[in-house]
Write an enzyme that holds these catalytic residues in place. Structure first.
Site, mmCIF file in Angstrom:
data_model
loop_
_atom_site.group_PDB
_atom_site.id
_atom_site.type_symbol
_atom_site.label_atom_id
_atom_site.label_comp_id
_atom_site.label_asym_id
_atom_site.label_seq_id
_atom_site.Cartn_x
_atom_site.Cartn_y
_atom_site.Cartn_z
ATOM 1 N N GLY A 127 154.504 14.635 32.884
ATOM 2 C CA GLY A 127 154.596 14.508 31.498
ATOM 3 C C GLY A 127 154.613 13.004 30.912
ATOM 4 N N GLY A 128 154.119 12.262 31.991
ATOM 5 C CA GLY A 128 153.612 10.982 31.764
ATOM 6 C C GLY A 128 155.163 10.132 31.323
ATOM 7 N N SER A 213 152.251 14.858 39.021
ATOM 8 C CA SER A 213 151.733 13.697 37.986
ATOM 9 C C SER A 213 152.802 12.703 37.904
ATOM 10 C CB SER A 213 151.602 14.647 36.751
ATOM 11 O OG SER A 213 151.049 13.569 35.721
#
Length: 607
Positions: A127-128, A213
């Site tokens: 989710g960055g 991520s």
């Protein structure tokens, strides 16, 4: 004598009884649920005290005692995403958001006992660092596919300024504010698992990280934490999926961003601006905050330098790992410019990504990523438009831009991590390229996304266990030419095997190939396709397109990776990288396409 014997018998019998869905953790009792497929689940277990009120911006604290049984049959709130209000994330009723969010979920076989010592997959979502974007995944499918031989834990952690506030004023705060609370939350959750795993049937000494991520980025940081020691008391293996990195700034580099937040929230005239933000009602706080991403900050605990430098110096926890990427990582709109229409658009995006880039490097990048990439990827995949109506990006240079970002932000970075593990002679060093493509009508092929960022999660977790976006090809019978059902099972079996044994081959699907280890001289990775898997060597892949005389291995090491490192170091115009490992050892990839780092040092990992 008889009473003593009976006591022994009863004690032995109790020790092998299956774990009850009502589990007593001493600080609270949690009522879970036994599902029809033979899996127990507990969905909203607190691993820390509510991070609200005076605990906003503070490291996670021990969970509070509860006098009543807690309902763990329903999901707890996921952590509040950056600049958003409490409510539904992405408008999904499955993902309520709140500031009070430090929950985890546990999935384990219903027949597990406190003595089962099941290996544990510990999932850190992406989710960055701005959202819990993979919230509330269902771990029952993984447990079932393992033959009831593993346990799954997934966690929430704080994001945005709530999870990653940083700056000089934070370091000076006397009321508990610290940087990197999102990372602190992960460690707190892992320590909770270590303490309570046996209560669910798990092995507290066999926790394997999995994260995608920014969750993969978090894994990289956890392995380099504590000046390279990592957390050997917690983790025995790690799988970092679609990992990349952003910048790792020092506290002083966060000051302008922190000042902007203080000013925007009206706290600049307060005698204690951090406390002003700490005590502000969450709805008002979130409304007033300026836009802008927050992430990890160098704090000499979680991070003692940009973590690429720690990896170069061999300062990381040496455990078996899986690293890898999807074939078309850069196609989503949060990575590439889907409206890119001209060469100038490509150049501007490169310059925006790499602040320190020189004109000469820009010219080299534009030559290395020519317009032909709008039609054919560097893996020989046709990426031209299949459906102009459904295609997500309308820019005629979108795929070229996506190719740049695929390697600059992700694929070359993942290869770097594998190289550094190889340079330290770590046994159990595996790499993959996820290549499953959904060509069903309306699927990723039609959308122009192809095999995009983190798409491997669908295969790892299995059908109907993620966010509802399963590729249509998963649902087709394996006899259908568009099916990827077999490929999904192959992927999942490798991951389950790695969690169970730290080797993806031990319990791989029958008929699938041995996943060979990566080395610097032979950078072998497994290619995971729709119906099969196969080994390839990076730079010599079947169908790979050599561009400007460089294959992918050469392009990454000689051109792209030095730029990726400047991003992680946060370098500005006119600054250049320090020598490899700050001169403490030679670059082990020299001679395989690497030109090494430049020689002007900016920071020193050894100082």
């Amino acid at each position: 004598m008889l009473l003593s014997l009976l006591s022994v018998i009863f004690a032995a019998t109790a020790s092998v009884q299956a774990v009850d869905p009502l589990v007593d953790l001493t600080y609270a009792k949690y009522q879970g649920q036994t599902l029809q497929n033979g899996v127990n689940q507990w969905l909203s277990v607190r691993y820390a005290a509510p991070c609200i009120g005076n605990l906003r911006f503070s490291a996670a604290q021990e969970p509070l005692s509860e006098n009543t049984t807690q309902d763990a049959t329903k999901e707890g709130a996921v952590c509040l995403s950056a600049n958003n209000q409490e409510g539904l994330q992405f408008g999904s009723a499955r993902q309520p958001m709140a500031e009070d969010c430090l929950f985890l979920a546990v999935y384990a076989p219903a027949n597990a006992t406190v003595d089962s010592k099941l290996p544990i997959m510990f999932f850190i979502q992406g989710g960055g660092f701005g959202s819990n974007s993979n919230a509330n995944f269902n771990g029952t499918g993984l447990v079932e596919a393992s033959g009831m031989n593993m346990m799954v834990v997934r966690i929430n952690y704080r994001v945005g300024i709530l999870g990653f506030i940083g700056g000089s004023a934070v370091n000076a705060d006397t009321k508990g504010a610290v940087p990197n609370n999102g990372l602190n939350d992960m460690v707190a959750a892992a320590r909770w698992v270590k303490q309570h795993a046996a209560s669910f049937g798990g092995d507290p000494d066999h926790i394997v990280l999995s994260g995608d991520s920014s969750g993969g980025n978090a894994i990289d940081i956890l392995l380099t934490a504590n000046d390279g020691a990592g957390f050997p008391d917690l983790f025995v293996g790690a799988a970092a999926e679609s990992t990349g990195w952003g910048s790792d700034p020092y506290a002083v580099d966060r000051d302008s961003q922190l000042t902007a937040a203080i000013n925007a929230t009206g706290c600049s005239n307060s005698t204690d601006p951090i406390d002003c933000m700490r005590t502000m009602p969450i709805s008002e706080f979130q409304t007033k905050l300026p836009k802008g991403g927050w992430g990890p900050t160098i704090d000499n605990k979680m991070l003692s330098a940009p973590h690429y430098q720690l990896m170069e110096a061999g300062k990381f926890q040496k455990i078996p790992v899986i690293y890898g990427s999807a074939s078309n990582e850069g196609t989503p709109d949060f990575i590439s410019n889907q409206s890119a229409s001209t060469a100038a658009d490509i150049e501007n995006h490169i310059r925006n990504q790499v602040a320190s880039i020189t004109d000469e490097q820009v010219t080299s990048m534009l030559a290395a990523y020519p317009e032909s990439l709008n039609n054919m990827s560097f893996f020989g995949r046709d990426v031209s438009s299949k459906n102009d109506t459904l295609r997500k990006g309308k820019g005629v240079q979108w795929q070229r831009d996506a190719s740049v970002l695929t390697e600059l932000k992700l694929q070359c970075v993942a290869a770097f991590f594998s190289d550094m593990f190889a340079a330290s002679s770590v046994s159990g060093n595996y790499h993959y390229r996820y290549n499953i493509l959904d060509s069903t009508p309306g699927g990723k092929n039609d959308q122009g996304l192809f095999t995009e960022h983190t798409s491997e999660l669908y295969a790892i977790w299995g059908t109907n266990n993620t966010d509802g976006g399963d590729p249509g090809c998963f649902k087709l019978d394996s006899s259908d030419p568009l099916s990827c059902a077999t490929g999904q099972k192959i992927v999942q079996a490798y991951w389950i095997s790695f969690v169970r044994t730290l080797n993806p081959n031990t319990h791989r699907l029958d008929g699938s190939p041995e996943w060979e280890e990566w080395s610097i001289a032979q950078p072998k990775r497994i290619v995971l396709d729709n119906t099969a898997a196969s080994m390839e060597t990076m730079g010599a892949a079947t169908g790979e397109v050599v561009i400007e005389g460089m294959n992918q291995r050469q392009r990454c090491n000689s051109l792209v990776l030095p730029l990726s490192k400047t991003i992680n170091a946060g370098l500005k115009s006119g600054q250049s990288l320090p020598p490899f490992a700050n001169g403490t050892r030679a670059d082990p990839t020299l001679g395989v396409g690497s030109s090494g780092n430049t020689t002007t040092a900016v920071t020193d990992v050894t100082g």
